[in-house]
Design a protein around this motif. Structure first.
Motif, mmCIF file in Angstrom:
data_model
loop_
_atom_site.group_PDB
_atom_site.id
_atom_site.type_symbol
_atom_site.label_atom_id
_atom_site.label_comp_id
_atom_site.label_asym_id
_atom_site.label_seq_id
_atom_site.Cartn_x
_atom_site.Cartn_y
_atom_site.Cartn_z
ATOM 1 N N UNK A 95 0.784 -1.262 0.018
ATOM 2 C CA UNK A 95 -0.143 -0.048 0.184
ATOM 3 C C UNK A 95 0.953 1.231 0.012
ATOM 4 N N UNK A 96 0.412 2.379 -0.583
ATOM 5 C CA UNK A 96 0.754 3.671 -0.458
ATOM 6 C C UNK A 96 0.324 4.471 0.549
ATOM 7 N N UNK A 97 0.872 5.473 1.248
ATOM 8 C CA UNK A 97 0.331 5.924 2.477
ATOM 9 C C UNK A 97 1.155 7.389 2.603
ATOM 10 N N UNK A 98 0.612 8.297 3.176
ATOM 11 C CA UNK A 98 1.031 9.730 3.233
ATOM 12 C C UNK A 98 2.422 9.706 3.881
ATOM 13 N N UNK A 99 3.192 10.867 3.714
ATOM 14 C CA UNK A 99 4.645 10.916 4.072
ATOM 15 C C UNK A 99 4.759 10.919 5.769
ATOM 16 N N UNK A 100 3.666 11.363 6.481
ATOM 17 C CA UNK A 100 3.692 11.713 7.747
ATOM 18 C C UNK A 100 2.562 11.039 8.518
ATOM 19 N N UNK A 101 2.077 9.894 7.686
ATOM 20 C CA UNK A 101 0.923 9.019 8.349
ATOM 21 C C UNK A 101 1.184 8.214 9.299
ATOM 22 N N UNK A 102 0.411 7.950 10.330
ATOM 23 C CA UNK A 102 0.760 6.898 11.083
ATOM 24 C C UNK A 102 1.681 7.152 12.411
ATOM 25 N N UNK A 103 1.832 6.237 13.268
ATOM 26 C CA UNK A 103 2.856 6.272 14.274
ATOM 27 C C UNK A 103 3.993 5.264 14.142
ATOM 28 N N UNK A 104 5.148 5.546 14.354
ATOM 29 C CA UNK A 104 6.361 4.679 14.307
ATOM 30 C C UNK A 104 6.695 4.151 15.489
ATOM 31 N N UNK A 105 7.126 2.822 15.235
ATOM 32 C CA UNK A 105 7.567 2.026 16.476
ATOM 33 C C UNK A 105 8.409 0.916 16.190
ATOM 34 N N UNK A 106 9.285 0.629 16.981
ATOM 35 C CA UNK A 106 10.282 -0.506 16.914
ATOM 36 C C UNK A 106 9.654 -1.583 17.583
ATOM 37 N N UNK A 107 9.340 -2.679 16.808
ATOM 38 C CA UNK A 107 8.847 -4.136 17.698
ATOM 39 C C UNK A 107 9.834 -5.371 17.286
ATOM 40 N N UNK A 108 10.263 -5.863 17.942
ATOM 41 C CA UNK A 108 11.398 -7.038 17.984
ATOM 42 C C UNK A 108 12.405 -6.572 17.002
ATOM 43 N N UNK A 109 12.889 -5.494 16.974
ATOM 44 C CA UNK A 109 13.851 -5.063 16.042
ATOM 45 C C UNK A 109 13.425 -4.829 14.759
ATOM 46 N N UNK A 110 12.373 -4.563 14.395
ATOM 47 C CA UNK A 110 11.614 -4.279 12.955
ATOM 48 C C UNK A 110 10.860 -2.931 13.218
ATOM 49 N N UNK A 111 11.218 -2.064 12.409
ATOM 50 C CA UNK A 111 10.531 -0.742 12.300
ATOM 51 C C UNK A 111 9.154 -0.758 11.649
ATOM 52 N N UNK A 112 8.206 -0.647 12.228
ATOM 53 C CA UNK A 112 6.877 -0.715 11.718
ATOM 54 C C UNK A 112 5.938 0.672 11.844
ATOM 55 N N UNK A 113 4.672 0.545 11.213
ATOM 56 C CA UNK A 113 4.119 2.069 11.094
ATOM 57 C C UNK A 113 2.641 1.398 11.432
ATOM 58 N N UNK A 114 1.986 2.019 12.401
ATOM 59 C CA UNK A 114 0.559 1.771 12.496
ATOM 60 C C UNK A 114 -0.187 2.908 12.113
ATOM 61 N N UNK A 115 -1.239 2.728 11.422
ATOM 62 C CA UNK A 115 -1.961 3.775 10.776
ATOM 63 C C UNK A 115 -3.520 3.194 10.715
ATOM 64 N N UNK A 116 -4.338 4.550 10.585
ATOM 65 C CA UNK A 116 -5.794 4.191 10.330
ATOM 66 C C UNK A 116 -6.322 3.304 8.904
ATOM 67 N N UNK A 117 -7.166 2.874 8.904
ATOM 68 C CA UNK A 117 -7.776 2.081 7.901
ATOM 69 C C UNK A 117 -7.967 3.266 6.715
ATOM 70 N N UNK A 118 -8.429 4.372 6.923
ATOM 71 C CA UNK A 118 -8.714 5.369 5.795
ATOM 72 C C UNK A 118 -7.504 5.971 5.485
ATOM 73 N N UNK A 119 -6.456 6.044 5.842
ATOM 74 C CA UNK A 119 -5.067 6.636 5.372
ATOM 75 C C UNK A 119 -4.241 5.869 4.376
ATOM 76 N N UNK A 120 -4.737 4.793 3.706
ATOM 77 C CA UNK A 120 -4.274 4.141 2.586
ATOM 78 C C UNK A 120 -4.844 4.750 1.407
ATOM 79 N N UNK A 121 -3.591 5.350 0.619
ATOM 80 C CA UNK A 121 -4.142 5.995 -0.813
ATOM 81 C C UNK A 121 -4.018 5.268 -1.787
#
Length: 138
Positions: A95-121
């Motif tokens: 999926x593509x999403x906005x440059x500033x979309x979501x919250x970034x976090x590190x989980x078990x050494x992997x960089x992930x983003x969590x965002x809302x369902x309607x932020x997918x472009x």
């Protein structure tokens, strides 16, 4: 227009883990209307095999931010008024999403983003089919 200072915050297109690092197991449970996304890097070569310089890759970062959906929250895409045609994406989709979309976090050494369902472009079959250099010549 006032631009708030982002301090040491990192843009989504820089929030990447090495592609050789496997997805974390088990994945965290995602509640509500959110998606768990693993950002994927932009390609380093043109379709013809020319290796892109860092400046071109930096320019391309402004055109799209792409990731692979790892998990979908239990309420995501359930709002029939907003998503009358069903879910926009599912786990495994790119999926593509906005440059500033979501919250970034590190989980078990992997960089992930969590965002809302309607932020997918946009949903793409294969991120390598995106041509981020398309608009650079204009």
């Amino acid at each position: 227009m006032f631009e708030p200072e982002l301090g040491r915050s990192m843009l989504n297109d820089d929030w990447l883990s090495e592609s050789t690092v496997p997805d974390p197991e088990p994945l965290p449970r995602i509640p509500g209307y959110r998606l768990l996304i693993r950002p994927v890097p932009i390609r380093a070569k043109t379709r013809g095999g020319i290796i892109l310089p860092d400046k071109a890759k930096d320019d391309m970062k402004y055109l799209s931010t792409v990731g692979r959906v790892l998990a979908v929250g239990d309420l995501a895409y359930e709002d029939q008024n907003k998503f009358s045609k069903g879910a926009w994406c599912k786990p495994g989709d790119y999926v593509c999403y906005g440059k500033h979309t979501g919250a970034k976090f590190l989980y078990k050494g992997v960089r992930l983003i969590i965002c809302y369902d309607d932020e997918i472009t946009m949903v793409v079959e294969d991120p390598s089919s995106l041509d981020p250099m398309f608009n650079l010549s204009n």
